[in-house]
Structures are given as C-alpha cells and as structure tokens.
Design a protein around this motif. Structure first.
Motif, PDB file in Angstrom:
ATOM      1  N   LEU A  80       0.883  -1.166   0.000  1.00  0.00           N
ATOM      2  CA  LEU A  80       0.000   0.000   0.000  1.00  0.00           C
ATOM      3  C   LEU A  80       0.919   1.214   0.000  1.00  0.00           C
ATOM      4  CD1 LEU A  80      -2.766  -0.953   2.617  1.00  0.00           C
ATOM      5  CD2 LEU A  80      -2.621  -1.500   0.192  1.00  0.00           C
ATOM      6  N   ALA A  81       1.145   1.764  -1.168  1.00  0.00           N
ATOM      7  CA  ALA A  81       2.123   2.829  -1.345  1.00  0.00           C
ATOM      8  C   ALA A  81       1.520   4.198  -1.045  1.00  0.00           C
ATOM      9  CB  ALA A  81       2.669   2.800  -2.773  1.00  0.00           C
ATOM     10  N   SER A 100      -2.867  -5.303 -11.339  1.00  0.00           N
ATOM     11  CA  SER A 100      -3.485  -5.467 -10.011  1.00  0.00           C
ATOM     12  C   SER A 100      -3.574  -4.167  -9.215  1.00  0.00           C
ATOM     13  CB  SER A 100      -2.720  -6.500  -9.187  1.00  0.00           C
ATOM     14  OG  SER A 100      -1.414  -6.038  -8.858  1.00  0.00           O
ATOM     15  N   HIS A 101      -2.861  -3.107  -9.645  1.00  0.00           N
ATOM     16  CA  HIS A 101      -2.838  -1.907  -8.805  1.00  0.00           C
ATOM     17  C   HIS A 101      -4.100  -1.066  -8.991  1.00  0.00           C
ATOM     18  CE1 HIS A 101      -1.403   0.077 -12.508  1.00  0.00           C
ATOM     19  NE2 HIS A 101      -1.754   1.215 -11.940  1.00  0.00           N
ATOM     20  N   PHE A 102      -4.502  -0.393  -7.924  1.00  0.00           N
ATOM     21  CA  PHE A 102      -5.634   0.513  -7.941  1.00  0.00           C
ATOM     22  C   PHE A 102      -5.432   1.563  -6.856  1.00  0.00           C
ATOM     23  CE2 PHE A 102      -6.756  -2.682  -4.821  1.00  0.00           C
ATOM     24  CZ  PHE A 102      -7.323  -1.957  -3.789  1.00  0.00           C
ATOM     25  N   THR A 103      -6.102   2.701  -6.992  1.00  0.00           N
ATOM     26  CA  THR A 103      -5.991   3.779  -6.021  1.00  0.00           C
ATOM     27  C   THR A 103      -6.933   3.515  -4.859  1.00  0.00           C
ATOM     28  OG1 THR A 103      -5.403   5.371  -7.748  1.00  0.00           O
ATOM     29  CG2 THR A 103      -6.191   6.268  -5.646  1.00  0.00           C
ATOM     30  N   ARG A 217      -1.954  10.326  -5.156  1.00  0.00           N
ATOM     31  CA  ARG A 217      -2.778   9.134  -5.390  1.00  0.00           C
ATOM     32  C   ARG A 217      -2.044   7.930  -4.801  1.00  0.00           C
ATOM     33  NH1 ARG A 217      -6.798  10.101  -9.061  1.00  0.00           N
ATOM     34  NH2 ARG A 217      -7.073   7.873  -9.368  1.00  0.00           N
ATOM     35  N   GLN A 218      -2.645   7.306  -3.823  1.00  0.00           N
ATOM     36  CA  GLN A 218      -2.008   6.192  -3.131  1.00  0.00           C
ATOM     37  C   GLN A 218      -2.562   4.868  -3.674  1.00  0.00           C
ATOM     38  OE1 GLN A 218      -1.388   8.726   1.020  1.00  0.00           O
ATOM     39  NE2 GLN A 218      -1.620   6.512   1.100  1.00  0.00           N
ATOM     40  N   ASP A 219      -1.683   4.087  -4.286  1.00  0.00           N
ATOM     41  CA  ASP A 219      -2.101   2.844  -4.939  1.00  0.00           C
ATOM     42  C   ASP A 219      -1.670   1.605  -4.172  1.00  0.00           C
ATOM     43  OD1 ASP A 219      -3.169   4.411  -6.908  1.00  0.00           O
ATOM     44  OD2 ASP A 219      -2.172   3.373  -8.570  1.00  0.00           O
ATOM     45  N   ALA A 220      -2.489   0.570  -4.283  1.00  0.00           N
ATOM     46  CA  ALA A 220      -2.170  -0.754  -3.741  1.00  0.00           C
ATOM     47  C   ALA A 220      -1.811  -1.662  -4.903  1.00  0.00           C
ATOM     48  CB  ALA A 220      -3.366  -1.316  -2.983  1.00  0.00           C
ATOM     49  N   GLN A 244     -11.548  -2.205  -1.095  1.00  0.00           N
ATOM     50  CA  GLN A 244     -12.463  -1.472  -1.974  1.00  0.00           C
ATOM     51  C   GLN A 244     -13.911  -1.569  -1.506  1.00  0.00           C
ATOM     52  OE1 GLN A 244     -11.227  -1.964  -6.340  1.00  0.00           O
ATOM     53  NE2 GLN A 244     -10.129  -3.660  -5.387  1.00  0.00           N
ATOM     54  N   GLY A 245     -14.115  -2.241  -0.362  1.00  0.00           N
ATOM     55  CA  GLY A 245     -15.459  -2.423   0.161  1.00  0.00           C
ATOM     56  C   GLY A 245     -15.914  -1.260   1.024  1.00  0.00           C
TER      57      GLY A 245
END
Length: 259
Positions: A80-81, A100-103, A217-220, A244-245
């Motif tokens: 989790l960046a 696989s990454h998303f904000t 923007r912090q992405d996982a 994301q829930g």
C-alpha cells in the motif's frame, strides 16, 4: 457406550473438523504500508480479520524504502504505497502482478504544529519564517515529503526555509518530530492529525491547497510473492477486495482521505 456420550463425542468431532477447516481457509497476508496510512490500516486490518478470518501482518515505513526491500526479496505480498508511481513501476519490472494496482486513497497535505496559534489558516507562517525547525519527510523516499517541497517552491519560500528543514526518514517520523517539539511545525498527512472519529487532535494547522502539489494518489498492488501462478493467493485477493469495500472506504474517509 452410552448414547449421550456417543452424541457428545460426535458433536465434538464435528466441531474440531469445523475449526480445522476454518484454520485451513484462514491465512496471513504480509503487507507493506506507507507510514501515513498507519492508523486507518490498523483499523481496517482488525475489521478484515473479524470479517474474513484472514490476518493482515502489517509493516509501516516509507514507500521508497519498501521499493528497495521488495526488489531485494522482502517477503511482502501486498504494497500500500503513498504514491501511484511505485506500484506501476513494480508491475512493469515484474515484481508486481500486472494489472493489479488501484488507487485506495487520495492523500491530503497539511502544515501542522502541536502548539495552538503557531500555524495560521493561510499558511503565512511559512513566509514569516519565525521558527527554528520545519519537519519534512525525505522527499526522495516519501511522496508527502516531495509534496511539501513542491508546495514551498510554489509559494516561493523554499530557498529561505531550506536551512530550517529537519529531514525525517518517513512521514511517521516527520509527525513525531513535531509532536515531540523537536520541530515547531512540519508537513504531515492530514490523516495523522485526525482521531478515530475524524476530529482534529489539536494544535494548529493549515490545509495546503491541492493546487500547490501534485495529487497524492495512493495505490495498492499485489506483489509476486502474493501470487500462486498468475493469480493472487486467496487471502491476498480477499484483502484487495476488502480495501475497496464499504467498511474500508468508510474508515479511509473518516481519516480525511479522498476516494
């Protein structure tokens, strides 16, 4: 064997089998977490364990240091960046699962002092410069530190304030420098100055206008050690979905992040 004893043993055996099956399904996920996201992730991890049975084992630090550790074989399965560049780079270099990454959150920068009245609502304290030390996370390793530099440059005060900067290893240490009084004020993440109810902990602060720094923007991202073949491990996939829930998003918003 008496019928009651037989029934008791049968129920006990079924209970043990149920526990064994649950234990087999439950797993641990090794997660590297940007220091600014410490408090919300601790809360999310507790909810995740409660709702799924999986345990997120958390390590906190600067995104830049985590990148180096991951490239050197650290056993992290998820990152989790504090930025969106590092996860994308890890994917490109084969250390992260492609696509696989998303904000998971959008960070906000604040100038904060543990003392009331030090930081004004317009940030003019930076122009006055009537303080000895300004805490800032290492801009080469921590995106919030880089954002602080950008803000000072945009205001035209960086050159004058550079000699007063006390550089911290990460945003967590930058916060501690201010909280302990070693620095009178400093650039920290908005989430760090809020409590679990989303209320300001105290002191004085200025919400740095978003136009003064690039969006945080912090992405996982799922790391290769978190995969089995070309897919995330079940517990890893569960964590990425949980982030994301609704419950996780509610925690993230309470701590002042954008979504």
């Amino acid at each position: 064997m008496p019928r009651l004893l037989f029934r008791f043993l049968a129920h006990l055996a079924a209970f043990v089998l149920t526990l064994s099956a649950t234990a087999a399904r439950a797993d641990e996920v090794q997660v590297a977490v940007a220091a600014n996201f410490t408090a919300p992730m601790q809360k999310i991890a507790a909810l995740f364990a409660q709702d799924t049975g999986h345990k997120a084992v958390l390590a906190f630090g600067s995104t830049g240091k985590f990148y180096a550790q991951i490239k050197n074989g650290a056993p992290f399965e998820v990152l989790l960046a504090a930025d969106d560049e590092t996860p994308a780079r890890l994917e490109q270099e084969g250390a992260g699962l492609a696509g696989s990454h998303f904000t998971y959150a959008i960070g906000k920068l604040v100038l904060w002092s543990a003392q009331p009245g030090v930081v004004d609502e317009a940030g003019e304290v930076l122009r006055r410069g009537n303080f000895a030390h300004l805490s800032l996370a290492n801009p080469k390793l921590a995106p919030y530190g880089a954002a602080g530099i950008e803000a000072m440059q945009a205001l035209g005060v960086y050159d004058a304030l550079a000699p007063k900067i006390v550089q911290a290893e990460n945003i967590g240490q930058a916060y501690q420098f201010v909280a302990s009084g070693n620095a009178q004020l400093g650039f920290v993440a908005y989430s760090q100055v809020l409590d679990e109810q989303g209320k300001f902990k105290g002191g004085s602060m200025w919400m740095v206008p978003a136009k003064l720094y690039r969006p945080i923007r912090q992405d996982a991202v799922v790391l290769t050690k978190g995969t089995a073949g070309s897919q995330p491990k079940p517990a890893v996939a569960a964590l990425m979905q949980y982030l994301q829930g609704e419950k996780a998003r509610a925690v993230i918003q309470t701590y002042g992040y954008g979504l």
